[in-house]
Motif scaffolding. Structure first.
Motif, PDB file in Angstrom:
ATOM      1  N   GLY A  33       0.843  -1.254  -0.097  1.00  0.00           N
ATOM      2  CA  GLY A  33      -0.011   0.008   0.024  1.00  0.00           C
ATOM      3  C   GLY A  33       0.904   1.247   0.215  1.00  0.00           C
ATOM      4  N   GLY A  34       0.053   2.477   0.136  1.00  0.00           N
ATOM      5  CA  GLY A  34       0.672   3.836   0.244  1.00  0.00           C
ATOM      6  C   GLY A  34       0.029   4.710  -0.498  1.00  0.00           C
ATOM      7  N   PHE A  35       0.702   5.706  -1.027  1.00  0.00           N
ATOM      8  CA  PHE A  35       0.213   6.847  -1.657  1.00  0.00           C
ATOM      9  C   PHE A  35       0.445   7.190  -3.130  1.00  0.00           C
ATOM     10  N   ARG A  36      -0.432   7.484  -3.922  1.00  0.00           N
ATOM     11  CA  ARG A  36      -0.134   7.945  -5.438  1.00  0.00           C
ATOM     12  C   ARG A  36      -0.867   9.092  -5.724  1.00  0.00           C
ATOM     13  N   LEU A  37      -0.732   9.595  -6.749  1.00  0.00           N
ATOM     14  CA  LEU A  37      -1.635  10.947  -7.046  1.00  0.00           C
ATOM     15  C   LEU A  37      -2.992  10.684  -7.496  1.00  0.00           C
ATOM     16  N   GLY A  38      -3.774  11.658  -7.030  1.00  0.00           N
ATOM     17  CA  GLY A  38      -5.489  11.133  -7.510  1.00  0.00           C
ATOM     18  C   GLY A  38      -5.374  11.713  -8.517  1.00  0.00           C
ATOM     19  N   ARG A  39      -4.634  12.541  -9.338  1.00  0.00           N
ATOM     20  CA  ARG A  39      -5.036  12.948 -10.782  1.00  0.00           C
ATOM     21  C   ARG A  39      -3.807  13.148 -11.538  1.00  0.00           C
ATOM     22  N   PRO A  40      -3.716  13.274 -12.818  1.00  0.00           N
ATOM     23  CA  PRO A  40      -2.701  13.282 -13.606  1.00  0.00           C
ATOM     24  C   PRO A  40      -2.005  14.610 -13.363  1.00  0.00           C
ATOM     25  N   ALA A  41      -0.662  14.551 -13.305  1.00  0.00           N
ATOM     26  CA  ALA A  41       0.466  15.587 -12.971  1.00  0.00           C
ATOM     27  C   ALA A  41       0.024  16.774 -13.425  1.00  0.00           C
ATOM     28  N   ALA A  42      -0.496  16.737 -14.894  1.00  0.00           N
ATOM     29  CA  ALA A  42      -0.792  18.139 -15.626  1.00  0.00           C
ATOM     30  C   ALA A  42      -2.111  18.403 -15.154  1.00  0.00           C
ATOM     31  N   GLU A  43      -2.963  17.813 -14.414  1.00  0.00           N
ATOM     32  CA  GLU A  43      -4.116  18.335 -14.061  1.00  0.00           C
ATOM     33  C   GLU A  43      -3.964  19.010 -12.375  1.00  0.00           C
ATOM     34  N   LEU A  44      -2.784  18.994 -11.763  1.00  0.00           N
ATOM     35  CA  LEU A  44      -2.650  19.416 -10.361  1.00  0.00           C
ATOM     36  C   LEU A  44      -1.846  20.473 -10.478  1.00  0.00           C
ATOM     37  N   SER A  45      -2.466  21.708 -10.210  1.00  0.00           N
ATOM     38  CA  SER A  45      -1.671  22.920 -10.047  1.00  0.00           C
ATOM     39  C   SER A  45      -1.115  23.242  -8.588  1.00  0.00           C
ATOM     40  N   LEU A  46       0.085  23.967  -8.346  1.00  0.00           N
ATOM     41  CA  LEU A  46       0.544  24.047  -7.148  1.00  0.00           C
ATOM     42  C   LEU A  46      -0.361  24.627  -6.160  1.00  0.00           C
ATOM     43  N   LEU A  47      -1.248  25.336  -6.791  1.00  0.00           N
ATOM     44  CA  LEU A  47      -2.540  26.166  -5.807  1.00  0.00           C
ATOM     45  C   LEU A  47      -3.152  25.039  -5.374  1.00  0.00           C
ATOM     46  N   ASP A  48      -3.980  24.023  -6.246  1.00  0.00           N
ATOM     47  CA  ASP A  48      -4.679  23.155  -5.736  1.00  0.00           C
ATOM     48  C   ASP A  48      -3.788  22.614  -4.543  1.00  0.00           C
ATOM     49  N   ILE A  49      -2.410  22.172  -4.557  1.00  0.00           N
ATOM     50  CA  ILE A  49      -1.888  21.588  -3.445  1.00  0.00           C
ATOM     51  C   ILE A  49      -1.980  22.356  -2.220  1.00  0.00           C
ATOM     52  N   VAL A  50      -1.508  23.479  -2.421  1.00  0.00           N
ATOM     53  CA  VAL A  50      -1.273  24.478  -1.038  1.00  0.00           C
ATOM     54  C   VAL A  50      -2.670  24.883  -0.406  1.00  0.00           C
ATOM     55  N   ASN A  51      -3.659  24.847  -1.527  1.00  0.00           N
ATOM     56  CA  ASN A  51      -5.152  25.127  -0.917  1.00  0.00           C
ATOM     57  C   ASN A  51      -5.629  23.908  -0.166  1.00  0.00           C
ATOM     58  N   GLY A  52      -5.045  22.771  -0.358  1.00  0.00           N
ATOM     59  CA  GLY A  52      -5.426  21.501  -0.029  1.00  0.00           C
ATOM     60  C   GLY A  52      -5.226  21.405   1.387  1.00  0.00           C
ATOM     61  N   VAL A  53      -4.094  21.953   1.865  1.00  0.00           N
ATOM     62  CA  VAL A  53      -3.698  21.822   3.100  1.00  0.00           C
ATOM     63  C   VAL A  53      -3.674  23.184   3.977  1.00  0.00           C
ATOM     64  N   SER A  54      -3.230  24.116   3.514  1.00  0.00           N
ATOM     65  CA  SER A  54      -3.364  25.403   4.182  1.00  0.00           C
ATOM     66  C   SER A  54      -3.641  26.503   3.257  1.00  0.00           C
ATOM     67  N   PRO A  55      -4.895  26.922   3.041  1.00  0.00           N
ATOM     68  CA  PRO A  55      -5.337  27.576   1.810  1.00  0.00           C
ATOM     69  C   PRO A  55      -4.970  29.214   1.984  1.00  0.00           C
ATOM     70  N   ILE A  56      -4.749  29.629   0.791  1.00  0.00           N
ATOM     71  CA  ILE A  56      -4.075  30.892   0.638  1.00  0.00           C
ATOM     72  C   ILE A  56      -5.348  32.067   0.754  1.00  0.00           C
ATOM     73  N   GLU A  57      -5.516  32.758   1.648  1.00  0.00           N
ATOM     74  CA  GLU A  57      -6.592  33.555   1.960  1.00  0.00           C
ATOM     75  C   GLU A  57      -6.430  35.000   1.293  1.00  0.00           C
ATOM     76  N   ARG A  58      -7.255  35.232   0.542  1.00  0.00           N
ATOM     77  CA  ARG A  58      -7.541  36.605  -0.084  1.00  0.00           C
ATOM     78  C   ARG A  58      -8.324  37.632   0.848  1.00  0.00           C
ATOM     79  N   ILE A  59      -7.876  38.889   0.566  1.00  0.00           N
ATOM     80  CA  ILE A  59      -8.697  39.847   1.334  1.00  0.00           C
ATOM     81  C   ILE A  59     -10.055  40.354   0.768  1.00  0.00           C
ATOM     82  N   THR A  60     -11.203  39.738   1.160  1.00  0.00           N
ATOM     83  CA  THR A  60     -11.978  40.185   0.542  1.00  0.00           C
ATOM     84  C   THR A  60     -12.813  41.429   0.942  1.00  0.00           C
ATOM     85  N   ALA A  61     -12.920  41.222   2.514  1.00  0.00           N
ATOM     86  CA  ALA A  61     -13.654  42.556   3.137  1.00  0.00           C
ATOM     87  C   ALA A  61     -12.327  43.125   3.917  1.00  0.00           C
TER      88      ALA A  61
END
Lengths: 138, 138
Positions: free
Chosen positions: A61-89
């Motif tokens: 067992g172990g881990f592998r990518l959930g999607r093809p590498a071409a469909e995984l942006s760095l932003l997806d990854i970062v937001n998956g663990v500690s989301p980048i917060e925009r200043i909306t208000a």
DNA sequence: TGGAATTTGGACATCAAGATCTGATTCTCG
DNA sequence: CGAGAATCAGATCTTGATGTCCAAATTCCA
């Protein structure tokens, strides 16, 4: 600038993208990415919850990518663990402060947006094909 | 994205730029910027050490800008209290890892650089003259 | 001239959150 | 069934954020 957790997640994802055959246990990923194994385990669990990687228990067992590498942006990854917060208000109380603080936060959010854009427009596949472009220092 | 400390420092500096006449005690700055006074005091001390503001003790004392607003960039301020760290060397051990991690960190640093650029090219004076451009939400 | 009021400067103490490790539990393959 | 692995729940450690107190400097006024 970016949380330790996000850095670890990115390293792990790059490793998984590099080795798409088979599943990799946390111990192996930790070794190749130089991330503390105990903590990496937790980070990977978060990536599983975010559907960015898939896991399998038991022998082989172990881990592998959930999607093809071409469909995984760095932003997806970062937001998956500690989301980048925009200043909306405006972080301050509303109308009664001067509008210069709003100007400040507007610029602040522009900077965050620019940062975020770099992450959105780069996929794991981009990193792989760029191999050799950036030579590691000797 | 940016530390609480840096956010507070920016707010205080904008306030000081807005009110260049006379010195302002920490209590007044705290009130107008909605920053906890006890902590703001510490932040301002760091800004003094960084020569970004000057302080004066005693009655009628307080803080004022250390330089004209047009010569104070947001980057100066942020770096004065919690510096933005660029990625100069690969955070992993050197030559023995794959170059894809280097590619990752190269992109990472590009993103940080882009973020940093937004801060470098904006001064306090820019924020002041932009007044009215961004209307606070009602 | 000297003391009271005000304000910064620093030294600690506290609190919360992120990062890290450990151990018990559950799953899965052989 | 047994070994290898993820999963999950806590415990610990570190750091950033915050509050409190007292000392040092400065102004003002009697």
């Amino acid at each position: 600038m970016i949380s330790q957790t996000a850095e670890y997640a990115l390293r792990a994802m790059v490793f998984l993208a590099e080795n798409p055959e088979g599943a990799h246990p946390v111990s192996r990923i930790a070794q190749h990415t130089q991330v503390p194994a105990g903590y990496l385990s937790k980070v990977l669990q978060n990536l599983v919850k975010a559907k960015l990687v898939v896991s399998q228990r038991g022998l082989k067992g172990g881990f592998r990518l959930g999607r093809p590498a071409a469909e995984l942006s760095l932003l997806d990854i970062v937001n998956g663990v500690s989301p980048i917060e925009r200043i909306t208000a405006c972080p301050l109380g509303l109308a009664h402060h001067s509008s210069r603080l709003c100007a400040l936060h507007h610029r602040l959010d522009e900077a965050i947006g620019s940062f975020e854009g770099c992450f959105r427009t780069t996929t794991l596949a981009d990193l792989l094909e760029g191999q050799g472009t950036f030579t590691p220092p000797a």
